[in-house]
Design a protein around this motif. Structure first.
Motif, PDB file in Angstrom:
ATOM      1  N   VAL A 117      27.567 -17.108 -20.244  1.00 45.52           N
ATOM      2  CA  VAL A 117      26.709 -15.961 -20.580  1.00 45.52           C
ATOM      3  C   VAL A 117      27.517 -14.681 -20.780  1.00 45.52           C
ATOM      4  O   VAL A 117      27.378 -14.006 -21.810  1.00 45.52           O
ATOM      5  CB  VAL A 117      25.610 -15.760 -19.512  1.00 45.52           C
ATOM      6  CG1 VAL A 117      24.797 -14.500 -19.809  1.00 45.52           C
ATOM      7  CG2 VAL A 117      24.696 -16.979 -19.476  1.00 45.52           C
ATOM      8  N   PRO A 118      28.384 -14.278 -19.836  1.00 49.02           N
ATOM      9  CA  PRO A 118      29.196 -13.076 -20.074  1.00 49.02           C
ATOM     10  C   PRO A 118      30.064 -13.196 -21.315  1.00 49.02           C
ATOM     11  O   PRO A 118      30.238 -12.217 -22.049  1.00 49.02           O
ATOM     12  CB  PRO A 118      30.048 -12.957 -18.795  1.00 49.02           C
ATOM     13  CG  PRO A 118      29.308 -13.715 -17.762  1.00 49.02           C
ATOM     14  CD  PRO A 118      28.630 -14.844 -18.496  1.00 49.02           C
ATOM     15  N   VAL A 119      30.605 -14.394 -21.546  1.00 49.42           N
ATOM     16  CA  VAL A 119      31.441 -14.602 -22.732  1.00 49.42           C
ATOM     17  C   VAL A 119      30.615 -14.408 -23.997  1.00 49.42           C
ATOM     18  O   VAL A 119      31.066 -13.758 -24.958  1.00 49.42           O
ATOM     19  CB  VAL A 119      32.075 -16.012 -22.704  1.00 49.42           C
ATOM     20  CG1 VAL A 119      32.790 -16.292 -24.021  1.00 49.42           C
ATOM     21  CG2 VAL A 119      33.039 -16.151 -21.536  1.00 49.42           C
ATOM     22  N   PHE A 120      29.408 -14.947 -23.992  1.00 47.62           N
ATOM     23  CA  PHE A 120      28.530 -14.815 -25.159  1.00 47.62           C
ATOM     24  C   PHE A 120      28.184 -13.349 -25.428  1.00 47.62           C
ATOM     25  O   PHE A 120      28.244 -12.870 -26.561  1.00 47.62           O
ATOM     26  CB  PHE A 120      27.249 -15.620 -24.942  1.00 47.62           C
ATOM     27  CG  PHE A 120      26.206 -15.382 -26.000  1.00 47.62           C
ATOM     28  CD1 PHE A 120      26.343 -15.943 -27.266  1.00 47.62           C
ATOM     29  CD2 PHE A 120      25.091 -14.601 -25.725  1.00 47.62           C
ATOM     30  CE1 PHE A 120      25.375 -15.726 -28.245  1.00 47.62           C
ATOM     31  CE2 PHE A 120      24.133 -14.370 -26.699  1.00 47.62           C
ATOM     32  CZ  PHE A 120      24.265 -14.936 -27.960  1.00 47.62           C
ATOM     33  N   LEU A 121      27.821 -12.608 -24.372  1.00 45.18           N
ATOM     34  CA  LEU A 121      27.454 -11.198 -24.539  1.00 45.18           C
ATOM     35  C   LEU A 121      28.647 -10.371 -25.015  1.00 45.18           C
ATOM     36  O   LEU A 121      28.500  -9.473 -25.845  1.00 45.18           O
ATOM     37  CB  LEU A 121      26.918 -10.639 -23.223  1.00 45.18           C
ATOM     38  CG  LEU A 121      25.559 -11.167 -22.756  1.00 45.18           C
ATOM     39  CD1 LEU A 121      25.228 -10.642 -21.365  1.00 45.18           C
ATOM     40  CD2 LEU A 121      24.455 -10.782 -23.733  1.00 45.18           C
ATOM     41  N   ALA A 122      29.829 -10.676 -24.474  1.00 47.22           N
ATOM     42  CA  ALA A 122      31.023  -9.922 -24.853  1.00 47.22           C
ATOM     43  C   ALA A 122      31.458 -10.227 -26.275  1.00 47.22           C
ATOM     44  O   ALA A 122      32.021  -9.360 -26.963  1.00 47.22           O
ATOM     45  CB  ALA A 122      32.166 -10.230 -23.888  1.00 47.22           C
ATOM     46  N   SER A 123      31.203 -11.436 -26.734  1.00 46.32           N
ATOM     47  CA  SER A 123      31.663 -11.840 -28.067  1.00 46.32           C
ATOM     48  C   SER A 123      30.630 -11.604 -29.161  1.00 46.32           C
ATOM     49  O   SER A 123      30.941 -11.764 -30.342  1.00 46.32           O
ATOM     50  CB  SER A 123      32.048 -13.323 -28.053  1.00 46.32           C
ATOM     51  OG  SER A 123      30.936 -14.131 -27.702  1.00 46.32           O
TER      52      SER A 123
END
Length: 226
Positions: A41-47
């Motif tokens: 989830v954090p990776v998705f939001l950051a990317s």
């Protein structure tokens, strides 16, 4: 409704405001922690900045919509809008959990709680009319938010960001005191249970925003020392 009932509703309003505020903050924390537990989830939001900014825009729409349409909304719709905002904020807070050390987040939260509590007490007990200074603080807050956007997209200066963070903490401590006094005055319009519920939700939203802004900027200040 008799006068005794009206007085009881007014006396309960401040307690209900803080109860709703605590519930909103709890929802934000629970959602942020739940999403953070999934590393994707954090990776998705950051990317995907489009999604992140879309959520921020949705938050603004909910806040301004609730503020502008409060008198037309039912208590259920006002409650739904408040918790929708808290939930959306929980999604964006996932990045904070991913970006900062948990000890630093805890420290910033405790300091923010202390500063918020101090100025809330000042706003509640003072006999001084805070309308003028509160209005100036709100205008200053708007200017600082605009300045932070300019810095974010054009200047990219860490020094400017830090100065803005310090000023926002100061300004929103003042706004907190003003909002508490304003909520006390709003209680005079809590003539019935329906109105009292909507005013409590609106007051909780005001204080929720104050606390979150103080907390986020304290986090930026404390992280700058690393």
């Amino acid at each position: 409704m008799n006068e005794t009932t009206a007085v009881q509703i007014q006396q309960r309003l401040m307690q209900r405001v803080f109860s709703w505020m605590f519930a909103g903050l709890s929802m934000t924390a629970i959602i942020a922690i739940a999403l953070y537990s999934n590393p994707d989830v954090p990776v998705f939001l950051a990317s995907t900045p489009g999604v992140f900014w879309g959520i921020l825009i949705a938050e603004l729409i909910v806040v301004f919509g609730l503020s502008a349409l409060l008198h037309k909304l039912t208590p259920f719709m006002a409650t739904f809008a408040f918790f929708l905002y808290a939930a959306l904020n929980g999604v964006t807070f996932t990045l904070i959990l991913a970006q900062f050390d948990l000890a630093l987040i805890g420290t910033a939260f405790l300091i923010a709680a202390g500063m918020f509590g101090l100025f809330a007490v000042i706003g509640y007990v003072t006999k001084i009319n805070l309308t003028k200074i509160g209005s100036i603080a709100i205008m200053g807050a708007i200017g600082l938010v605009l300045a932070s956007l300019v810095n974010l997209f054009f200047l990219h200066s860490s020094v400017v960001e830090l100065v803005i963070s310090y000023l926002l903490v100061l300004v929103f401590c003042i706004v907190t005191a003003y909002d508490i006094q304003y909520i006390k005055r709003m209680s005079e319009r809590a003539y019935d249970e329906k109105t009292a519920t909507k005013l409590a939700i609106f007051g909780a939203l005001m204080l929720y925003l104050d606390f979150i802004i103080i907390f986020k900027n304290l986090l930026s200040i404390l992280s700058s020392d690393d």
